[in-house]
Design a protein around this motif. Structure first.
Motif, PDB file in Angstrom:
ATOM      1  N   LYS B 505       0.728  -1.164   0.257  1.00 35.07           N
ATOM      2  CA  LYS B 505      -0.061   0.139  -0.115  1.00 35.07           C
ATOM      3  C   LYS B 505       0.955   1.330   0.003  1.00 35.07           C
ATOM      4  N   LYS B 508      -0.767   8.447   1.128  1.00 33.69           N
ATOM      5  CA  LYS B 508      -1.473   9.583   0.489  1.00 33.69           C
ATOM      6  C   LYS B 508      -0.691  10.993   1.004  1.00 33.69           C
ATOM      7  N   ASP B 511      -4.237  15.487  -0.923  1.00 34.08           N
ATOM      8  CA  ASP B 511      -5.437  15.421  -1.098  1.00 34.08           C
ATOM      9  C   ASP B 511      -5.646  15.870  -2.778  1.00 34.08           C
ATOM     10  N   VAL B 516      -5.300  11.857 -10.011  1.00 35.59           N
ATOM     11  CA  VAL B 516      -4.515  10.922  -8.963  1.00 35.59           C
ATOM     12  C   VAL B 516      -3.047  10.993  -9.437  1.00 35.59           C
ATOM     13  N   ILE B 518       0.647   9.082  -8.881  1.00 32.69           N
ATOM     14  CA  ILE B 518       1.200   8.027  -7.843  1.00 32.69           C
ATOM     15  C   ILE B 518       2.661   7.830  -8.343  1.00 32.69           C
ATOM     16  N   LYS B 543      -4.500  14.533  -6.174  1.00 35.89           N
ATOM     17  CA  LYS B 543      -4.122  13.874  -5.145  1.00 35.89           C
ATOM     18  C   LYS B 543      -2.611  13.072  -5.478  1.00 35.89           C
ATOM     19  N   ILE B 545       0.142  10.262  -4.219  1.00 37.42           N
ATOM     20  CA  ILE B 545       0.222   9.068  -3.571  1.00 37.42           C
ATOM     21  C   ILE B 545       1.794   8.616  -3.606  1.00 37.42           C
ATOM     22  N   TRP B 557      -6.590  -2.076  -2.622  1.00 37.58           N
ATOM     23  CA  TRP B 557      -6.116  -0.889  -2.380  1.00 37.58           C
ATOM     24  C   TRP B 557      -6.063   0.101  -3.611  1.00 37.58           C
ATOM     25  N   LEU B 558      -5.249  -0.325  -4.539  1.00 38.94           N
ATOM     26  CA  LEU B 558      -5.118   0.599  -5.638  1.00 38.94           C
ATOM     27  C   LEU B 558      -6.201   0.880  -6.411  1.00 38.94           C
ATOM     28  N   ARG B 560      -9.230   1.114  -5.043  1.00 36.65           N
ATOM     29  CA  ARG B 560     -10.011   2.112  -4.068  1.00 36.65           C
ATOM     30  C   ARG B 560      -9.452   3.313  -4.185  1.00 36.65           C
ATOM     31  N   GLU B 561      -8.042   3.463  -4.199  1.00 34.18           N
ATOM     32  CA  GLU B 561      -7.465   5.035  -4.274  1.00 34.18           C
ATOM     33  C   GLU B 561      -7.617   5.605  -5.733  1.00 34.18           C
ATOM     34  N   THR B 562      -8.065   4.897  -6.774  1.00 35.52           N
ATOM     35  CA  THR B 562      -8.068   5.682  -7.830  1.00 35.52           C
ATOM     36  C   THR B 562      -9.567   5.573  -8.415  1.00 35.52           C
TER      37      THR B 562
END
Lengths: 630, 630
Positions: B505, B508, B511, B516, B518, B543, B545, B557-558, B560-562
């Motif tokens: 994971k 962040k 925000d 987003v 990464i 955002k 990460i 996780w990825l 969800r974050e994206t």
């Protein structure tokens, strides 16, 4: 039916009260030799010549000199042996089995899936380290030797290297700091059998005088007869007392020792200068002769001393010659190289001691002055090619993909950074043939090269495509390139005829409406075509595209070819990481399904390995049906 | 203001009728030395010590011995010189400029974007091959020598190697077949300056006796004083007549020759055993002293012979010490290594002659018995680590990412195939610092390692994250891993405090709602954060990460974050091929945008290189706006 001597047989010999140590060890050596022969015969693959030359030293170490504990192979007090020349695995496995590290029956699993790996590997109890690619053993042995010194543990670390193997540069890095560190618990044993692969070392790249070389690197060096057990015992005893220096023994040996017609002086003569028994097998009558010669010697001695052993049974059925199933790309490559070489005078072929296997012999004979044999020295080969190219030549660099793209990666990068036109040929690419195992399986090559900006990667799927690509690279393309050559003979010849070869574009091999499958190379395209036939019976029609360009893909063409399909599948005879599926993924910007290799390669028969990794037609069929929800 | 001697100045010396050849060459050598000093001073980067030891041999070759044609550098009749020790580039460039291959003003572009590359490269007229990573020069020279032999052209090929460089195994592959092939047009020149990087060779890994080593490899060997021009001339004359063997001259030299306080005997003493002037620069008063010492010698001789030269102007402003801008990860690594090493007794640190640069000195001093210096022998180092790990140790393997992951790739693969827990630390990862150029820029490392099945790749972005990751790898993770360490000091410290580190994971850092981003590592995350501030002014919120795990990503996780973002951007301080953007692409199954490096690395200042590759905050801002259609 018993085909191997068992541990109890070896114990019987050891128990014998009338034999002296040297005689016992000499019988044991031949018993190991016979087991090694049968190991290789069962596998229908392996290295007899290099195994036989190493049998006596292995016998002396494991049955007399080393502290070993077969019931607890990782015993901290043990001595350590490393087989740097990992292709002599059959001899090592047979020796370990003779000590009881594992049952001798397991020798029959050599080079089979989940059996004994094709080069020495730690999955077999008693093996200390994975080898197979040459030149790493001394360094690894130094790790053990250093560790023992740090811990203050008395431990001898032995490493056996081939004489040809000493051409590999890492050995000289290794011997240099070994003496700087005064690693006197390190014993370098050189199997000086004078023949590497199929030619005398002195004809490939002479390594003599080894003694003077090692002395100048600060080593204590002894020379002895590597088949004379008494002499080996005495020299080991002598050098054990020497302190403050690492120690080497040059063991003068005979490749193929123990079977008259396989011994290198005879075999080189009958082979007209080439040694046949490096990786070729004795079939039929030859196997019988080899078996009997060794067996007779053992029987005679056992009989004389009345050692009660149930002798293994001779099984001629094991040595039936497998039928030839088709033509491999390497045979075609051999001819193409000569044809193109005749037209292009700047073309120079470089080889790292795999001329026969890489199909270079024909070129070597036809254009000897343009054939450069560098020995087992991949880094040197690649950088020589760099110099040749800067001087106006067109070098064709050959060795197995696994070695070329990993061992000489930085050298390839360096050459490419100069923009020089060089053709790198990665032989034995892909997961098959699988018997040699992971050290030889070229399934990372695309990932290792795809990031070099100006290097064009290509992979032919059939003879005709190979010719077209090679001619394109030689005559029409101005820059460095990589030709990915699978040696495996596919189950089905790729139907490639009067197609047009265009850089960046693939060739449609079959039409379909339900999904499109994109692949390269004979193995996976052949399995895909077979899978397609199977799927057709279920009413599923798959379009199949041969895409020989692995990193220079015409994006418009690809979008056009795939736009009608929801399901795009990529076939990789390569790791799923870093291969062309990622290239396709990036271009298409959507999910694609990948059929490729997850995890490490493994030894095995072609069929069982394809199935194991889910690459065979049946697996492809199942996956396609799942992905299509049918 | 003239700061370099110009070609016409060198011509004036050559024209002088009262000086003998040896004296002329000796003045020219010092003029080249002064130009080399200024070249490095202008670049604020480079290798003075190794350049100064090589000046006399370069002078003799280019101003007396070699057939050269500065107006047509590729003239087929020319002799060839290869600087294998490519870090002495300033000396070579200065020599080439003195001959007129390019104007001397160009020396001021050393290590700048589109100027003279940081290690010797063919983009400079007269340079024959790219070098920078050691050990390839002899092989490349053999390519030229072989080519000349094939074409029946009389051509001498010279290659200059460092003495420490001879620890690299490829050299021994190269010298072996050179003698097998009887390459008597090949001249190996060894700059025997007795100091490698910052320590005496004999303390690192002793290479002596070089003479005996080369002789045992079949070479003709001479030894002479490498700063005595007369002796060099005579020994070259002598060996030119020798046929049937390659020839070597061991040139006994002094690292830093020509400036009293930089000469290694004095400098080692004042540095308490460490040599400061390998890649450190003289600032302020030290520069003045160095300049004057060389200049005074030249002026004296020129005055004596009344050679009319307008002397370059001394420019103290060039040697102002640049301010330190922050703490690099390598400084933190140094401390962490000692801390963790104190807790973990099995931990052993391995180094390939870059201890100072890789932050290992502190560990070396604190735990000398657990510090293993293998010299410039990356393959040996990695395989030794393999042996150590099999013997129960926890090796931490250190060298620059570019060398580690390409030169020793097969050895890393081999170790990993055994499952051994080893931590490979790829130092100097990424495109910055850019001055050394492409041979040193670690922008392929992820691609080269990501395909090794069980190797975990990680990349910390700040000191605290580095500590957490390293502790995790040492104490909690059971398997091989790679720690990607950028040495560049970012423009902004990454705001990483009490975050939780979870395998797979990311963290962040900021925000946002519009896109987003990464990324990993300090350089790109810092640029991204600056870009974010700029974009915020335009009403765009990004955002960001930090994803320190490069190949083991928690897919849920990825997703969800994206999932809330149409625009996903990946930042790569790496080639766009084979990096983590492809990993993200595969997991997300949709288009992602990548900001990374296309093409080869280049020398330059940090800022200009980031801008050139479109990696700086301004470029990121522009790209984001374009992708968002704003």
């Amino acid at each position: 039916m018993k085909i191997f001597f068992e541990k109890s047989d070896f114990d019987e010999v050891k128990k014998c009260r009338t034999m002296k140590l040297e005689e016992k060890l000499s019988v044991i050596a031949d018993m190991i030799r016979l087991n090694a022969l049968n190991t290789i015969i069962c596998a229908k693959s392996g290295h007899i010549g290099a195994s036989f030359s190493a049998v006596e030293i292995l016998t002396v170490l494991y049955h007399s000199e080393m502290k070993i504990d077969p019931s607890n192979p990782k015993n901290a007090e043990r001595d350590v042996f490393i087989l740097s020349k990992g292709h002599a695995a059959a001899a090592l496995y047979s020796t370990l089995a003779s000590c009881g590290f594992f049952p001798t029956e397991r020798l029959a699993t050599f080079r089979r899936l989940n059996g004994l790996e094709g080069h020495a590997e730690i999955s077999a109890p008693g093996v200390e380290t994975n080898t197979g690619s040459l030149g790493m053993g001394i360094s690894k042995a130094k790790g053990f030797a250093l560790s023992a010194k740090l811990d203050g543990v008395k431990k001898s670390v032995y490493v056996l290297v081939g004489d040809g193997e000493l051409q590999e540069g890492q050995n000289w890095e290794a011997v240099l700091s070994a003496s700087h560190w005064k690693l006197d618990n390190l014993y370098l044993l050189i199997d000086r059998n004078y023949v590497q692969t199929d030619m005398p070392v002195e004809r490939v790249v002479d390594i003599s005088p080894i003694r003077e070389k090692l002395k100048s690197f600060g080593w204590h060096v002894e020379v002895t007869n590597g088949h004379d057990i008494g002499k080996i015992l005495r020299v080991l005893k002598k050098i054990r007392k020497i302190r403050g220096k690492p120690k080497a023994i040059i063991l003068n040996t005979i490749k193929g020792k123990g079977v008259s017609f396989m011994e290198h002086p005879v075999a080189l003569k009958s082979g007209k200068g080439f040694y046949k028994w490096h990786d070729k097998l004795p079939f039929g009558e030859e196997y019988r002769k080899a078996w009997e010669e060794i067996a007779t010697r053992i029987k005679k001695k056992l009989a004389r001393h009345k050692v009660p052993i149930a002798f293994p049974v001779f099984r001629p059925d094991l040595a039936e010659k497998p039928p030839k199933t088709g033509e491999s790309l390497v045979e075609a490559f051999s001819q193409i190289l000569v044809d193109v070489g005749g037209k292009k005078k700047e073309l120079i072929v470089l080889d790292a001691d795999l001329a026969e296997s890489c199909g270079l012999r024909e070129f070597q004979i036809t254009f000897p002055e343009r054939f450069v044999e560098v020995g087992i020295a991949e880094q040197d080969m690649v950088s020589i090619a760099g110099g040749l190219a800067l001087a106006g030549k067109l070098p064709i660099v050959n060795t197995y993909a696994a070695f070329l793209t990993s061992r000489a990666n930085e050298q390839i990068f360096n050459n490419c950074s100069e923009g020089s036109k060089i053709i790198y040929v990665g032989h034995l690419a892909g997961i098959l043939p699988a018997k040699p195992g992971k050290s030889h399986q070229g399934i990372r090559d695309i990932a290792l090269l795809r990031n070099i900006p100006n290097l064009l990667l290509s992979a032919p799927s059939c003879k005709e495509e190979l010719r077209r690509i090679f001619e394109f690279l030689v005559f029409d393309y101005d820059g460095p390139s990589y030709l990915r050559l699978e040696h495996n003979i596919p189950r089905l010849q790729i139907p490639w005829k009067e197609q047009k070869l265009e850089l960046g574009k693939g060739i449609k091999l079959a039409d379909g409406k339900d999904a499109v499958m994109i692949g390269y190379g004979p193995t996976m395209l052949s399995e895909a075509l077979i899978a397609r036939q199977m799927l057709e019976k279920d009413g599923i029609k798959i379009k199949i595209i041969d895409l020989p360009w692995l990193n220079r893909i015409d994006e418009e063409w690809l979008l056009r070819e795939t736009e009608d399909f929801e399901t795009v599948i990529c076939l990789e005879n390569h790791s799923t990481k870093g291969g062309i599926s990622e290239e396709l993924n990036r271009i298409l910007g959507r999910r694609i399904y990948t059929i490729g290799i997850e995890g490490y390669g493994k030894s095995g028969e072609n069929g069982e390995i394809l199935a194991y990794f889910g690459l065979d037609a049946e697996s492809i069929k199942q996956k396609v049906k799942k992905w299509l929800g049918k």
